[in-house]
Design a protein around this motif. Structure first.
Motif, PDB file in Angstrom:
ATOM      1  N   LYS A  35       8.173   0.701   1.392  1.00  0.00           N
ATOM      2  CA  LYS A  35       7.486   0.884   0.123  1.00  0.00           C
ATOM      3  C   LYS A  35       8.474   0.363  -0.972  1.00  0.00           C
ATOM      4  O   LYS A  35       7.671  -0.445  -1.830  1.00  0.00           O
ATOM      5  N   SER A  49       1.141  -6.083  -2.545  1.00  0.00           N
ATOM      6  CA  SER A  49       0.236  -5.064  -2.342  1.00  0.00           C
ATOM      7  C   SER A  49       0.511  -4.826  -0.860  1.00  0.00           C
ATOM      8  O   SER A  49       0.877  -5.518   0.018  1.00  0.00           O
ATOM      9  N   GLN A  50      -0.232  -3.403  -0.544  1.00  0.00           N
ATOM     10  CA  GLN A  50      -0.116  -3.343   1.151  1.00  0.00           C
ATOM     11  C   GLN A  50      -0.750  -4.340   1.816  1.00  0.00           C
ATOM     12  O   GLN A  50      -0.452  -4.647   3.072  1.00  0.00           O
ATOM     13  N   GLN A  91      -3.899  -3.275   5.881  1.00  0.00           N
ATOM     14  CA  GLN A  91      -3.424  -2.487   4.658  1.00  0.00           C
ATOM     15  C   GLN A  91      -3.427  -0.867   5.399  1.00  0.00           C
ATOM     16  O   GLN A  91      -2.409  -0.323   4.792  1.00  0.00           O
ATOM     17  N   VAL A  92      -4.334  -0.402   6.159  1.00  0.00           N
ATOM     18  CA  VAL A  92      -4.063   1.039   6.468  1.00  0.00           C
ATOM     19  C   VAL A  92      -3.181   1.288   7.207  1.00  0.00           C
ATOM     20  O   VAL A  92      -2.338   2.271   7.368  1.00  0.00           O
ATOM     21  N   SER A 106      -0.023   1.336   4.936  1.00  0.00           N
ATOM     22  CA  SER A 106      -0.215   2.802   4.097  1.00  0.00           C
ATOM     23  C   SER A 106       0.301   3.889   5.100  1.00  0.00           C
ATOM     24  O   SER A 106       1.259   4.797   4.665  1.00  0.00           O
ATOM     25  N   LYS A 107       0.150   3.833   6.517  1.00  0.00           N
ATOM     26  CA  LYS A 107       0.287   4.980   7.218  1.00  0.00           C
ATOM     27  C   LYS A 107       1.815   4.775   7.304  1.00  0.00           C
ATOM     28  O   LYS A 107       2.418   5.956   7.611  1.00  0.00           O
ATOM     29  N   GLU A 160       4.220   3.948   5.368  1.00  0.00           N
ATOM     30  CA  GLU A 160       5.022   4.222   4.043  1.00  0.00           C
ATOM     31  C   GLU A 160       4.703   5.692   3.956  1.00  0.00           C
ATOM     32  O   GLU A 160       5.520   6.434   3.340  1.00  0.00           O
ATOM     33  N   ARG A 161       3.739   6.500   4.264  1.00  0.00           N
ATOM     34  CA  ARG A 161       3.453   7.792   4.151  1.00  0.00           C
ATOM     35  C   ARG A 161       4.043   8.577   5.351  1.00  0.00           C
ATOM     36  O   ARG A 161       4.247   9.637   5.254  1.00  0.00           O
TER      37      ARG A 161
END
Length: 269
Positions: A11, A20-21, A40-41, A44-45, A47-48
């Motif tokens: 991130k 952006s992602q 993108q999903v 996101s997963k 990075e989380r």
């Protein structure tokens, strides 16, 4: 970057580059087959920390971002078989640093015999194959060979040979990895050829080019022949970073992984 801090580092580095992602997912997916299907999903997963990435993809992202990856003991054990594959002459370097200061162009008739013999010797040492045997097998004429010799303070430090009629690249040689980078940069920027037919000796490099969405045309004498646009290849971040920092880990680990599954370049032709 390492296994534990991968989510936060991904991130941070993404935002540092103003991506952006979705941007990062698109760039990764369009640059290397390992990231085919990443969106993108997915980013996101990662990075989380909701989804764990594979070591191969972590290496790929560190390579893409030109960031050093720090291995833990388990990862080193996983990586060690593939590292052995990279122990070949073309990946070796010397301690002196040189910069190219002049380039001369020859034909097979005009090149000094001493320089020609040096080129034949270094090619054989690097690739264990006489490129003239390969060249003659395609019934090409030596009159079409262009020979570029690179010098540093009068010392020959590198060369490029190609067939001017068919755009077949025959040989690239250098005395160090830093000179090799300069030779490849010269090739991309100064040779007015849209594309070259490149015979690739190292299967891991052939796999790497295939993973950059280049299709091999055929194989010959154990070589893989690709049609490559040097300027287009030079803009691929994976190729750029491989050339700049010389880290072979991602390339060889990818090849080793594919070969273990019988999905590597040898099984495609």
């Amino acid at each position: 970057m390492n296994r534990d801090n991968f989510p936060t580092e991904l991130k941070r580095l993404r935002e540092e580059r103003n991506l952006s992602q979705e941007d990062m997912a698109t760039l990764l997916a369009n640059s290397h087959r390992v990231f085919d299907g990443v969106n993108q999903v997915t980013i996101s997963k990662w990075e989380r920390g909701d989804t764990k990435t594979s070591l191969l993809r972590r290496l790929g992202i560190s390579s893409y971002l030109s960031i050093q990856y720090e291995y833990d003991a388990k990862e080193l054990d996983t990586l060690s078989p593939s590292i052995k594959l990279s122990d070949i002459p073309v990946n070796q370097d010397i301690s002196y640093s040189y910069s190219i200061d002049s380039v001369d162009c020859y034909t097979t008739k005009s090149i000094p015999s001493e320089s020609w013999n040096d080129i034949l010797a270094i090619h054989s040492k690097l690739y264990s194959l006489d490129f003239m045997t390969f060249y003659n097998a395609d019934h090409l004429s030596v009159d079409d060979i262009v020979i570029l010799v690179f010098y540093c303070k009068g010392l020959m430090v590198g060369h490029i040979l190609y067939d001017d009629r068919t755009n077949m690249l025959l040989s690239i040689g250098s005395i160090s990895l830093s000179i090799r980078k300069q030779v490849l940069q010269y090739m991309a920027e100064s040779i007015t050829k849209k594309s070259f037919i490149i015979p690739v000796h190292d299967p891991a490099m052939a796999q790497f080019l295939y993973d950059l969405y280049l299709e091999p045309k055929r194989s010959m004498f154990g070589l893989f022949l690709f049609t490559v646009e040097p300027q287009l290849l030079a803009t691929n971040p994976f190729y750029q970073n491989l050339s700049e920092n010389g880290d072979q880990s991602f390339k060889y680990f990818r090849y080793y992984s594919q070969k273990s599954k019988k999905k590597s370049i040898e099984f495609l032709l």
